[in-house]
Design an enzyme around this catalytic site. Structure first.
Site, mmCIF file in Angstrom:
data_model
loop_
_atom_site.group_PDB
_atom_site.id
_atom_site.type_symbol
_atom_site.label_atom_id
_atom_site.label_comp_id
_atom_site.label_asym_id
_atom_site.label_seq_id
_atom_site.Cartn_x
_atom_site.Cartn_y
_atom_site.Cartn_z
ATOM 1 N N LYS A 80 0.846 -1.201 0.000
ATOM 2 C CA LYS A 80 0.000 0.000 0.000
ATOM 3 C C LYS A 80 0.879 1.249 0.000
ATOM 4 O O LYS A 80 1.879 1.325 0.722
ATOM 5 C CB LYS A 80 -0.912 -0.020 1.236
ATOM 6 C CG LYS A 80 -1.949 1.111 1.278
ATOM 7 C CD LYS A 80 -2.834 0.961 2.520
ATOM 8 C CE LYS A 80 -3.872 2.068 2.618
ATOM 9 N NZ LYS A 80 -4.740 1.921 3.811
ATOM 10 N N SER A 155 -9.628 2.189 3.023
ATOM 11 C CA SER A 155 -8.821 2.947 2.083
ATOM 12 C C SER A 155 -7.875 2.089 1.257
ATOM 13 O O SER A 155 -7.329 2.526 0.249
ATOM 14 C CB SER A 155 -7.992 3.994 2.841
ATOM 15 O OG SER A 155 -7.068 3.367 3.729
ATOM 16 N N SER A 179 -9.619 -0.277 7.244
ATOM 17 C CA SER A 179 -9.108 -0.158 5.880
ATOM 18 C C SER A 179 -8.370 -1.376 5.350
ATOM 19 O O SER A 179 -7.966 -1.381 4.193
ATOM 20 C CB SER A 179 -8.193 1.071 5.766
ATOM 21 O OG SER A 179 -8.939 2.252 5.937
#
Length: 491
Positions: A80, A155, A179
């Site tokens: 990420k 997210s 997330s």
């Protein structure tokens, strides 16, 4: 040989270790898959093909030299874009850091490298991890491989979508209010949030420092546990890091895979079984509860009365901390700078930079947080929210005196169409209704696929006491042993 991209991380590691394939072959297969499908999925913001192949060659050379390598050596991983990677762009999904190449690696990235994993690139995310759909990325939304017109969660939607699209067998996410778990649920993958402090935040670009928790994403529970074991553990560079070893999550996942939960007591959170969730989600959850009971678990109902206040408490605490953390992005020290033509004051340059660099959702949360922390309002808002956080922690403590772990749906609904909720922030925030309490408490949680609703994945969440991460892996692996893994339609 079976398509390498369809194999689990465990299977790939075994083939590489046995010399039946090479790390370079595995890496090339995944880079080819990214090239074939990511124009439609948009899981990646940056693909580091050269760096990945270099790392893969190093693994093959070390193995040829007779070195004993770790259990995930040669396995590709997607990271990420919230974690710093030396020399590789780290944008946090924001224009304000567009093109920034950090001078150092995050601790988790260092541990991935030391374990011999191969980083494919950086995945898309809601800007500064503020969102539940990956629609708030400054670089465009990620699409759910189950239905490209739908969101992949957020997210960390990029990491979850990369797994579901078979672009990577493993991924790293971060979980501030859900997330990791929420994208896992809506993409039919596994997402685990470790105990807060159980994984290092050094090199993680901060959103809400008392909540942010990096963690593993995978297609199976065992793969997630193996990745968890690699990235977890004490880090002296992180002041919130717990100076204790990670529980043996791999052994727990293997134990759970036997399908025996005899002696395990699971609590259904009463407050999460009423209104707020789609009927299809609750039906899949109830069916999974029946499955867990058949595996030997004792199921009881547990009341956590203050969980209903978790959402408003979170949306005071997290924005307040983000207001403080994002103050460093001022156009002076690094990142974007706008309006510095020699005729403007420092304050004007800061204002223009932030106006151009931050998206609407980030600005919204900064304003909410700044207001909550302002003179005369601190006690009424931020202070009260912290008191609610204490009450939620007490609910967890009381519940874990009665049961070994808690279970609930991961999300109230399945993946919704892109654009369906962006006009109503409150409806977007509801996506994290069931995941936020765990972040406020600091304990671990995992989402594992448990069924389908309207042809889309549903996730079951397992929550455990702090530093008892092994419990959630055992329960999740037991359910997976019956339900199996989920395969989206071909792209």
């Amino acid at each position: 040989m079976t398509d390498l991209t369809r194999m689990t991380a465990t299977e790939l590691a075994g083939l590489v270790a046995a010399g039946e394939t090479s790390a370079v072959e595995v890496t090339r297969a995944h880079l080819d898959r990214i090239a074939a499908v990511d124009d439609r999925v948009h899981a990646f913001l940056h693909v580091d093909s050269e760096g990945a192949l270099t790392a893969a060659r190093a693994v093959d050379e070390r193995r040829a030299a007779g070195e004993q390598l770790g259990p995930l050596a040669g396995v590709p991983v997607a990271v990420k874009d919230v974690l710093t990677t030396k020399g590789v762009p780290t944008t946090v999904g924001s224009k304000i850091l567009e093109g920034w190449r950090p001078p150092y690696d995050a601790t988790i990235v260092q541990r991935l490298q030391a374990a011999g994993t191969v980083m494919l690139g950086k995945t898309n995310m809601d800007e500064f991890a503020m969102g539940s759909s990956t629609e708030y990325s400054a670089y465009g939304p990620t699409h759910n491989p189950w239905d490209l017109a739908r969101i992949p969660g957020g997210s960390g939607g990029g990491s979850a979508a990369a797994l579901a699209a078979y672009e990577a067998p493993l991924a790293i996410g971060s979980d501030t209010g859900g997330s990791i778990r929420q994208p896992g649920a809506v993409t039919g993958t596994v997402g685990a949030k470790p105990t807060y402090g159980g994984t290092s935040r050094y090199g993680l670009v901060a959103f809400s420092s008392s909540l942010d928790t990096p963690g593993p994403c995978a297609r199976t529970v065992l793969d997630a546990a193996l990745l968890h074991q690699v990235i977890g553990g004490h880090d002296p560079r992180d002041s919130t890091s717990i100076p204790q070893p990670v529980p043996d999550v791999v052994a727990a996942a293997k134990l759970g895979a036997s399908g025996d939960l005899t002696g395990v007591k699971l609590g259904i959170v009463k407050e999460f079984t009423g209104e707020g969730a789609e009927p299809g989600v609750m039906a899949a959850f109830r069916e999974s509860v029946d499955t867990l009971a058949k595996l030997g678990a004792e199921i009881v109902e547990v009341s956590c009365p203050h969980f209903r206040y978790a959402l408003p408490a979170y949306y005071l605490i997290a924005p307040s901390e983000c207001s403080s953390n994002l103050a460093r992005f001022d156009g002076v020290r690094f990142g974007l700078r706008v309006g510095d033509d020699g005729n403007r004051s420092l304050e004007e340059v800061m204002s223009l930079t932030r106006e151009a660099g931050f998206g609407a959702e980030v600005k919204r949360r900064i304003m909410v947080g700044t207001y909550a922390l302002s003179s005369g309002y601190y006690d009424a808002y931020y202070g009260q929210a912290q008191k609610v956080r204490t009450l939620i922690t007490r609910d967890f403590t009381a519940a874990f005196e009665q049961v070994d772990a808690l279970i609930s749906p991961t999300t109230p609904f399945v993946a919704f169409p892109i654009g369906a909720r962006t006009a109503d922030p409150y409806q977007m925030y509801l996506a994290d209704l069931f995941t936020i309490p765990t972040n406020l408490y600091g304990g671990p949680g995992i989402s594992v696929p448990c069924g389908l609703s309207e042809g889309l994945p549903v996730g079951l969440q397992v929550m455990a006491p702090t530093m008892a991460d092994d419990r959630m892996y055992r329960v999740a692996a037991a359910l997976e042993s019956v339900v199996g893994t989920f395969t989206p339609p071909a792209l």
